[in-house]
Design a protein around this motif. Structure first.
Motif, short mmCIF file in Angstrom:
data_model
loop_
_atom_site.label_atom_id
_atom_site.label_comp_id
_atom_site.label_asym_id
_atom_site.label_seq_id
_atom_site.Cartn_x
_atom_site.Cartn_y
_atom_site.Cartn_z
N SER A 62 4.39 -5.39 -10.10
CA SER A 62 4.23 -3.93 -10.05
C SER A 62 2.95 -3.48 -10.74
O SER A 62 2.42 -4.17 -11.63
CB SER A 62 5.44 -3.27 -10.71
OG SER A 62 5.46 -3.59 -12.10
N ASP A 63 2.47 -2.31 -10.38
CA ASP A 63 1.28 -1.74 -11.03
C ASP A 63 1.50 -1.57 -12.53
O ASP A 63 0.55 -1.65 -13.32
CB ASP A 63 0.92 -0.39 -10.40
CG ASP A 63 0.24 -0.56 -9.05
OD1 ASP A 63 -0.05 -1.71 -8.66
OD2 ASP A 63 0.01 0.46 -8.37
N GLU A 64 2.74 -1.33 -12.91
CA GLU A 64 3.05 -1.16 -14.33
C GLU A 64 2.64 -2.40 -15.14
O GLU A 64 2.28 -2.29 -16.31
CB GLU A 64 4.56 -0.93 -14.45
CG GLU A 64 4.98 -0.27 -15.73
CD GLU A 64 6.48 -0.41 -15.95
OE1 GLU A 64 7.23 -0.45 -14.94
OE2 GLU A 64 6.88 -0.49 -17.12
N GLU A 66 0.09 -4.21 -14.48
CA GLU A 66 -1.39 -4.18 -14.53
C GLU A 66 -2.09 -5.48 -14.17
O GLU A 66 -3.17 -5.78 -14.68
CB GLU A 66 -1.87 -3.74 -15.92
CG GLU A 66 -1.46 -2.32 -16.27
CD GLU A 66 -1.88 -1.94 -17.69
OE1 GLU A 66 -2.72 -2.65 -18.28
OE2 GLU A 66 -1.36 -0.93 -18.18
N GLY A 67 -1.46 -6.29 -13.33
CA GLY A 67 -2.13 -7.53 -12.93
C GLY A 67 -2.03 -8.64 -13.96
O GLY A 67 -2.69 -9.68 -13.84
N ARG A 340 -7.10 -5.99 -14.05
CA ARG A 340 -7.66 -4.91 -13.24
C ARG A 340 -9.16 -4.87 -13.39
O ARG A 340 -9.72 -5.32 -14.37
CB ARG A 340 -7.03 -3.57 -13.60
CG ARG A 340 -7.26 -3.13 -15.05
CD ARG A 340 -6.37 -1.96 -15.41
NE ARG A 340 -6.53 -0.87 -14.46
CZ ARG A 340 -5.65 0.12 -14.29
NH1 ARG A 340 -4.57 0.14 -14.99
NH2 ARG A 340 -5.88 1.08 -13.43
N ASP A 347 -7.91 1.01 -5.24
CA ASP A 347 -7.02 0.09 -5.94
C ASP A 347 -7.83 -0.82 -6.87
O ASP A 347 -8.77 -1.49 -6.44
CB ASP A 347 -6.26 -0.74 -4.90
CG ASP A 347 -5.14 -1.57 -5.53
OD1 ASP A 347 -4.97 -1.52 -6.76
OD2 ASP A 347 -4.44 -2.27 -4.77
N GLN A 348 -7.46 -0.84 -8.15
CA GLN A 348 -8.18 -1.68 -9.11
C GLN A 348 -7.34 -2.82 -9.65
O GLN A 348 -7.81 -3.61 -10.44
CB GLN A 348 -8.62 -0.80 -10.30
CG GLN A 348 -9.48 0.38 -9.90
CD GLN A 348 -9.85 1.22 -11.11
OE1 GLN A 348 -9.16 1.25 -12.12
NE2 GLN A 348 -10.99 1.90 -11.02
N ILE A 349 -6.08 -2.86 -9.22
CA ILE A 349 -5.15 -3.82 -9.84
C ILE A 349 -4.96 -5.06 -8.97
O ILE A 349 -4.57 -4.97 -7.81
CB ILE A 349 -3.79 -3.17 -10.12
CG1 ILE A 349 -3.99 -1.98 -11.08
CG2 ILE A 349 -2.82 -4.18 -10.72
CD1 ILE A 349 -2.72 -1.19 -11.33
N ASN A 351 -2.57 -7.45 -8.40
CA ASN A 351 -1.16 -7.58 -8.74
C ASN A 351 -0.68 -9.02 -8.79
O ASN A 351 0.31 -9.32 -9.45
CB ASN A 351 -0.31 -6.80 -7.74
CG ASN A 351 -0.63 -5.32 -7.75
OD1 ASN A 351 -1.60 -4.90 -7.13
ND2 ASN A 351 0.12 -4.55 -8.49
N VAL A 511 -7.25 -7.61 -4.57
CA VAL A 511 -6.24 -6.59 -4.90
C VAL A 511 -5.14 -6.53 -3.83
O VAL A 511 -4.07 -5.98 -4.07
CB VAL A 511 -6.89 -5.19 -5.11
CG1 VAL A 511 -7.79 -5.18 -6.32
CG2 VAL A 511 -7.66 -4.77 -3.86
N GLU A 514 -0.40 -8.09 -2.95
CA GLU A 514 0.58 -7.10 -3.41
C GLU A 514 1.95 -7.36 -2.81
O GLU A 514 2.07 -7.86 -1.70
CB GLU A 514 0.14 -5.70 -2.95
CG GLU A 514 -1.07 -5.18 -3.66
CD GLU A 514 -1.39 -3.75 -3.26
OE1 GLU A 514 -1.45 -2.90 -4.15
OE2 GLU A 514 -1.57 -3.51 -2.05
#
Ligand SMILES: [Zn+2]
Length: 565
Positions: A62-64, A66-67, A340, A347-349, A351, A511, A514
């Protein structure tokens, strides 16, 4: 790392290594229809199912999170999640009363670098164009002055092949220049090293390590796209910007002062000083009686660095065995990914959903299976979610050199890096086929799923040496690294090729790696069950699978076991 599986080339290399039908084992219900496993908490192998697996992959990717880069908020969230999940699965803390093994890392950034070859004339290196150099030494500044340059062929010392490129040579203070890969690849002679398949002696990492053991002051590898497996831009890209390493007690002062790569055009120029061509030099290096050749030039170099140290974490859980609790089977997967990139538009992450949320979540599934199996395993099972794989397999290297459980008591290791999210396959690909008896375990388990084992498509690229299991192999522990195959039950090999293209073009280390709701986890579940079956067989018995006689890791294992038995 996660690269090999989807190469379309694979299709041409399918082999059938399985004695099909000779031993019709009992079909395994849950492996037969993994997609239909229900959400009710099953026990043993039935605990491995898509209903519990999917949300774990989704959370980690998840994006939460942050990769999931080391040292970030993403690391904090990831290792806390793993601690909770391991505990929830019924594991104990794997490092005394802690779930974590601290991994001290250093980040080195070169601020100024210059280097020059000198003979009658000066030839400055065009860093980033025809060469890259660095120092692994953790210090503000290193300098190399007028170091004599010696061509050492492939730079290999391999007693089992009766091969020593450094024979009779004292390289103290000197700079060694060497070829990438090994003579087996160069000649395609199956009797030389491992033929087309790369041995560890062919990896550039080995070449710098050997140069350090020999006491060389400088170590330079000549890049050639074929034998390296990738173009020179990959080398310059990889060695530009901050570099991570483990913090070594000696601050890496046992490493050469400088290490680096030059491209083949620059190599031609420096060989010209000795009136030979790169081709001649290569030909000389193909023979066991090769003599190192002093080149009539010197290398001088200077590098200034800034560096900072930080600590990341491996997450380790233990399921103690019963009457053989002091023997261990270890499952490994890297939890980290690339974080990120704030310079990106949109989109910078990164994942890292396939790479490697899928492998990390698989550790939890397997933990649940072992924790609920009946009877429980005789041997203990270790679950290691390791850090900083994407920075050079550093978390697993730290575990390999600072093992929590004795490696001579560690029966085998299984690594998972990038699982299949597109449905079931008829095959399983072994990375580094021909290394150990663990392949027999895999073959038996695969047969129960009506699958065959095949070799990875490009053994010359050395993928066996490019993920975390390798750091256990290096210490002698037999390891298995496999991947879902290429031949999809739905869509066949053509679909495998299509997915391969998409992975390389749009997702691998991008990126675009995902999580997707439409992923079909039935192939991943089948693979996780396969890895579980192998561990279950190992943990129930008293076998010590061995490296095959041709493997470069067999001698290390024998020495390690011999020291304790
Ligand atoms: Zn990976």
């Amino acid at each position: 790392m996660r690269f090999a599986r989807y190469l379309p080339l694979a299709l041409a290399f399918l082999i059938t290594g399985c004695e099909q039908g000779s031993d019709p084992a009992e079909p395994v219900k849950s492996a037969e229809s993994p997609a239909s496993a229900t959400a009710t908490a099953g026990t043993g192998m039935d605990a491995i199912d898509a209903e519990s697996y999917r949300p774990r992959v989704k959370t980690l990717a998840s994006d939460e999170f942050e990769g999931r880069a080391p040292f970030t908020e993403g690391e904090k969230k990831t290792i806390e999640f793993l601690r909770e999940e391991f505990a929830g699965a019924g594991l104990q803390p794997g490092n005394g009363d802690s779930w974590y093994q601290e991994v001290p890392l250093v980040e080195i950034t070169a601020t100024e670098t210059s280097a020059v070859f000198e003979s009658d004339v000066e030839r400055p290196l065009e860093l980033g164009e025809d060469s890259v150099i660095w120092t692994k030494r953790v210090t503000d500044e290193v300098e190399l002055s007028d170091s004599e340059v010696v061509f050492v062929g492939y730079g290999i010392v391999a007693p089992e092949y009766d091969w020593n490129d450094y024979e009779g040579l004292d390289v103290a203070g000197k700079t060694v220049v060497m070829l990438v890969n090994d003579p087996g690849y160069a000649t395609q002679d199956a009797k030389l090293f491992n033929g087309n398949a790369m041995t560890y002696y062919g990896r550039w990492t080995y070449k710098y390590e050997e140069a350090a053991r020999q006491g060389a002051a400088g170590a330079i590898v000549i890049h050639e796209t074929g034998p390296a497996g990738y173009p020179f831009e990959v080398v310059t890209g990889g060695w530009t910007g901050p570099q991570f390493d483990l913090v070594a007690p000696d601050k890496n002062f046992s490493r050469p002062v400088i290490e680096g790569w030059i491209n083949s055009k620059l190599a031609e120029e420096i060989f010209a000083s000795a009136a030979i061509t790169l081709n001649d030099a290569r030909r000389e290096a193909l023979h066991a009686d090769f003599q190192p050749r002093a080149l009539p030039l010197t290398l001088s170099a200077r590098i200034t660095n800034t560096y900072r140290t930080s600590t990341s974490n491996n997450v380790v859980g233990l399921l103690p065995g019963t009457d053989a609790a002091d023997e261990y089977v270890i499952y490994m997967a890297h939890w980290d990914h690339m974080g990120r990139d704030p310079s990106l538009e949109g989109d910078q992450i990164f994942n890292g959903a396939v790479d490697n949320a899928t492998g990390t979540a698989a550790l939890i599934e397997i933990a649940e299976a072992f924790a609920t199996m009946d009877p429980p395993p005789r041997r203990s099972i270790v679950f290691a979610a390791v850090t900083a794989e994407e920075s050079g397999l550093l978390g697993s290297r730290h575990y390999g050199t600072n093992p929590i459980y004795p490696l001579q008591q560690t029966v085998a290791g299984i690594n998972m890096d990038g699982l299949n999210v597109h449905g079931r396959t008829r095959d399983v690909a072994v990375v580094g086929m021909g290394h150990s008896e663990l392949e027999h375990y895999l073959e038996r388990a695969a047969r129960r799923q009506d699958r065959t084992i095949v070799a990875e498509p490009t053994p010359e690229k050395g993928f066996f040496y490019r993920s975390d299991h390798f750091n256990l192999a290096k210490q002698g522990v037999p390891v298995l690294y496999a991947e879902s195959g290429f031949d999809y039950r739905d869509g066949g090999a053509a679909r495998g090729a299509e997915l391969a293209k998409d992975w390389i073009a749009n997702r691998y280390h991008k990126v675009g790696d995902e999580y997707r709701e439409d992923w079909d986890f039935s192939g991943a579940i089948e693979d996780i069950q396969l890895y579980y079956m192998i561990g279950r067989e190992l943990a129930a018995g008293d076998d010590w699978p061995e490296w095959f006689a041709s493997s470069e890791f067999r001698a290390i294992r024998e020495a390690s076991l011999g020291a304790t038995r």
